[in-house]
Every structure is written in structure tokens, then in C-alpha cells.
Design an enzyme around this catalytic site. Sequence first.
Site, mmCIF file in Angstrom:
data_model
loop_
_atom_site.group_PDB
_atom_site.id
_atom_site.type_symbol
_atom_site.label_atom_id
_atom_site.label_comp_id
_atom_site.label_asym_id
_atom_site.label_seq_id
_atom_site.Cartn_x
_atom_site.Cartn_y
_atom_site.Cartn_z
ATOM 1 C CE1 TYR A 1 11.432 32.027 2.363
ATOM 2 C CE2 TYR A 1 12.064 29.099 2.410
ATOM 3 C CZ TYR A 1 11.249 30.929 2.399
ATOM 4 O OH TYR A 1 11.207 30.731 0.622
ATOM 5 C CE LYS B 1 -0.180 -0.210 5.029
ATOM 6 N NZ LYS B 1 -1.411 -0.745 5.834
ATOM 7 N NE ARG C 1 -7.205 0.086 10.861
ATOM 8 C CZ ARG C 1 -5.938 -0.084 10.491
ATOM 9 N NH1 ARG C 1 -5.174 1.499 9.944
ATOM 10 N NH2 ARG C 1 -5.566 -1.290 10.181
ATOM 11 C CB CYS D 1 13.691 26.075 1.365
ATOM 12 S SG CYS D 1 14.907 27.322 2.097
ATOM 13 C CG MET D 2 7.918 23.777 -1.731
ATOM 14 S SD MET D 2 6.892 24.737 -2.941
ATOM 15 C CE MET D 2 5.966 25.469 -1.351
ATOM 16 C CG ASP D 3 10.916 24.090 -4.175
ATOM 17 O OD1 ASP D 3 10.651 23.285 -4.146
ATOM 18 O OD2 ASP D 3 10.948 25.222 -4.335
ATOM 19 C CG HIS E 1 -4.134 -3.987 11.942
ATOM 20 N ND1 HIS E 1 -3.080 -4.495 11.093
ATOM 21 C CD2 HIS E 1 -3.625 -2.831 12.160
ATOM 22 C CE1 HIS E 1 -1.896 -3.565 10.768
ATOM 23 N NE2 HIS E 1 -2.817 -2.407 11.698
ATOM 24 N NE ARG F 1 -2.530 -7.970 8.371
ATOM 25 C CZ ARG F 1 -2.905 -8.693 9.112
ATOM 26 N NH1 ARG F 1 -3.920 -9.670 9.289
ATOM 27 N NH2 ARG F 1 -3.293 -7.497 10.106
HETATM 28 C C1 PLP Z 1 -0.335 -1.845 6.515
HETATM 29 C C2 PLP Z 1 -1.171 -3.036 7.315
HETATM 30 C C3 PLP Z 1 -0.263 -4.023 7.459
HETATM 31 C C4 PLP Z 1 1.747 -3.960 7.941
HETATM 32 O O1 PLP Z 1 2.574 -2.966 8.828
HETATM 33 P P1 PLP Z 1 3.446 -2.991 9.054
HETATM 34 O O2 PLP Z 1 3.298 -2.426 9.969
HETATM 35 O O3 PLP Z 1 4.024 -2.178 8.072
HETATM 36 O O4 PLP Z 1 4.358 -4.832 8.537
HETATM 37 C C5 PLP Z 1 -0.241 -5.272 8.220
HETATM 38 N N1 PLP Z 1 -1.690 -5.064 7.764
HETATM 39 C C6 PLP Z 1 -2.351 -4.107 8.146
HETATM 40 C C7 PLP Z 1 -4.275 -4.924 8.061
HETATM 41 C C8 PLP Z 1 -2.498 -3.325 7.267
HETATM 42 O O5 PLP Z 1 -3.307 -2.393 7.527
#
Ligand code: PLP
Length: 377
Positions: A266, A39, A137, A313-315, A166, A222
Site C-alpha cells: 500500500y 492483567k 490516577r 497490511c492487515m493480514d 504505584h 508486583r
Molecule cells: C500493571 C501494574 C504492575 C506491573 O507493572 P510492570 O511494570 O509490568 O511490572 C504493578 N502494579 C500495578 C498497580 C499495575 O497496574
Amino acid sequence: MTISVDQRPTRIVVDLDRIAGNLDRIRTHTGTPAMAIVKANAYGHGLVPVARRLQQAGVDQLGVAFLEEGVALRRAGITVPILVLGGIFGPQVGQFLAHDLEITVSSLDKLRQVEAAAEAMGTRAVVHLKVDTGMERIGVHHYSAAAFVEAAVASRWCEIKGIYSHLACADDPTSAMTALQLERFLEACAHFDRIGARMPLRHLANSGGILHAPATHLDLVRPGIMLYGVLPDPAARATVEVAPALSLVSRVVYFKVVRAGRTVSYGATWAPTDDTRVVTVPIGYGDGYPRALSGRGQVLIHGHLYPVVGRVCMDQFMVDIGHDSAFNEDEVILVGEQRGAMLRVEALAEAAGIIPYEFLVGLNDRIPREYLPPVEA
Ligand SMILES: *Cc1c(COP(=O)(O)O)cnc(C)c1O
């Protein structure tokens, strides 16, 4: 050498073989299949090139947050199973089915929406049931899982491939929350046994769980941030040796002497006490280099660490090289290795007061990405 207009001297270099190597080390450590999480542009590393390399490495499954990320992968020709982890937006359900994406079903209502869309399309949806064991969540609360599991098992239009939850605190090896969440999760899974249904893949471990809590590995893990060779938290224990895949590289574009007392950038927040040499680097918070590194970041030039001085700065930002020398076009490492010295994402994030995740995903598309080995555009 000809330099084209789109070759700004700042780039991200991603070592794809390191990501594949990290996947191997994770699977060896857990002894389970892995759903590699890609992701947020593969944590800033580039969604499609990373997914292609993982597919080539034989990854079991990919995970993304949103439908759009899954569709982008299918359009790029990725064929491995893909689970969309986020909460589904009802009107989009048909798109999941059209693109052969696995769906997170996180409530009875969502189950009904998925069933309706699957029935209308005359196809079965592949789903993973989401149980909430402590994040509040998305997901059905673990204490309400009985009816949810029964309804999903009874569904003609859903194939239950997985059940998952999770972890909220797995980054911290000492947190008691992880064991509590595991217990709640296993109780929810037990409803499959209770009604005599086939147990789907049970998955719970993110990087923190993989590193610190072997009991959470279950049937599938995961990994996200670990795949990229970065640890989730300064308190994390490196029980799996992973190698950082991303380097952030720029070059000196300006050199000057700043006289004692003359302020830099800045807000005029910093001035040298003695005359000093200062170089300018052409990257800033407009690229995602955190402004919070003003006066706190470091870079490598010729294998030496030098401080970022004044505000980012920005750039552009400025670096104090003291009495050393650096010339226009000399390489500046913002993340990565140079002559045996190393600047890690974990340290920069800590200096900026952010987490390593936020540092990585903040690096935006204004910075060109290059891959090792090279990939076709
Ligand atoms: C992002 C995510 C992960 C991975 O998490 P990490 O801490 O980057 O390993 C696993 N499961 C779910 C549901 C997530 O949203």
C-alpha cells in the site's frame, strides 16, 4: 501430517517454565513474596495457562486490572489470592465478594460502598488501600491518608490485607521521583503505627522498582513485564536475569522476484533499486503486529535477519531476502530465537516507536497460542 483448518501457520509459543523461572529469580532477588501481575491476558501470553503455571510454582498472589479478569481466573479453578488493581465500579462490588477477589479501596466513598456490599452479604471484604503518591490516577492522596487509614481500620466489614501505591518513573533508574514516592508512601503507612493498628502488607514495586530501587521492595513486590522476560524500558538495567517467554512464529506463504523500481504494498512507499527476492508472511496489524513496523521491522529466516519492506497490511507483510533463498513453508521468526540469532520485543517496540508493553498486549486472539509444556485446552 494432517493440518486442520484452524492451524494457521502463525502462532505464539509461550514457554511457561521460563515464566516460573523468572518468578523464582525475582523472589530470590527481592527476598519478598510476589504478586504476579497477569492483567491484559497475562501481557498477551494467555491469562489462564500463565496463572495455572504460576499457581503451580507457588506464587503468593496474583494481580489483575479488572473484575472480569479475576472472575475468569476463579472460573478456571485458580485458588490463590487475587487482587483487582483497578478502580472499582460501584455496582460491581458484590461480584468481587461473590468470587473471593481482593478489592482495591481507593477513596472513602469506595470504602463505604465496599462496607455496604459486605454487610449486605454478611461477609468481610479483603481490601488493599490505595494511596496516590504521584500518579494522580486512583487512590487517596498521601497527604490525606490519615483519615482514610483511620476509617478503614475502624471498619467492621473490611479486613485490610494491604496498603499500596504505584510508581510513575521507576523504569528510569535515574529518576528522583521514585525516592520521593517511597517517602510519601511510608508516611502514609505510618498512620497505622500512629493509631496502634496492625501494619498490613506494604507494596509499591513494579518491574522498574524491582530492578532499580531495592528500598521499594518492602513486604511484597508486583512484577508484571519482567515475569515474561521483557524489560520495561530501553534505559532499564537488567539487575535480575530474566528469560523471554514468548515467541511469535509464522511461515513463508509466497515467494517472488520483485524487479528494480517496482513498488511493494500500500502507498507504494518502497521499491528495490535492484531486482530482489521478496517473501510474504501471513500476519499483519489485524493480529496486532504493529503497522508502525512498516519499513522498520525485521524477521529471522534460516537464522538471518531480513527487513520488513513496504507497509504492513492487515493480514500480511513482505520481507526482502536479497539474493538469499527461502521456500514456501520455511519458518519465519517475528519474535524469539532461531539458530542462535534473537529478535527481542524490546528492539521491535523501539523500532515501532512504542513501549514493549504495548507490543505484547497488542498481539490478539486471532493468533493461536501454544504452550510449552503443552496444556489442556
Ligand atoms: C500493571 C501494574 C504492575 C506491573 O507493572 P510492570 O511494570 O509490568 O511490572 C504493578 N502494579 C500495578 C498497580 C499495575 O497496574
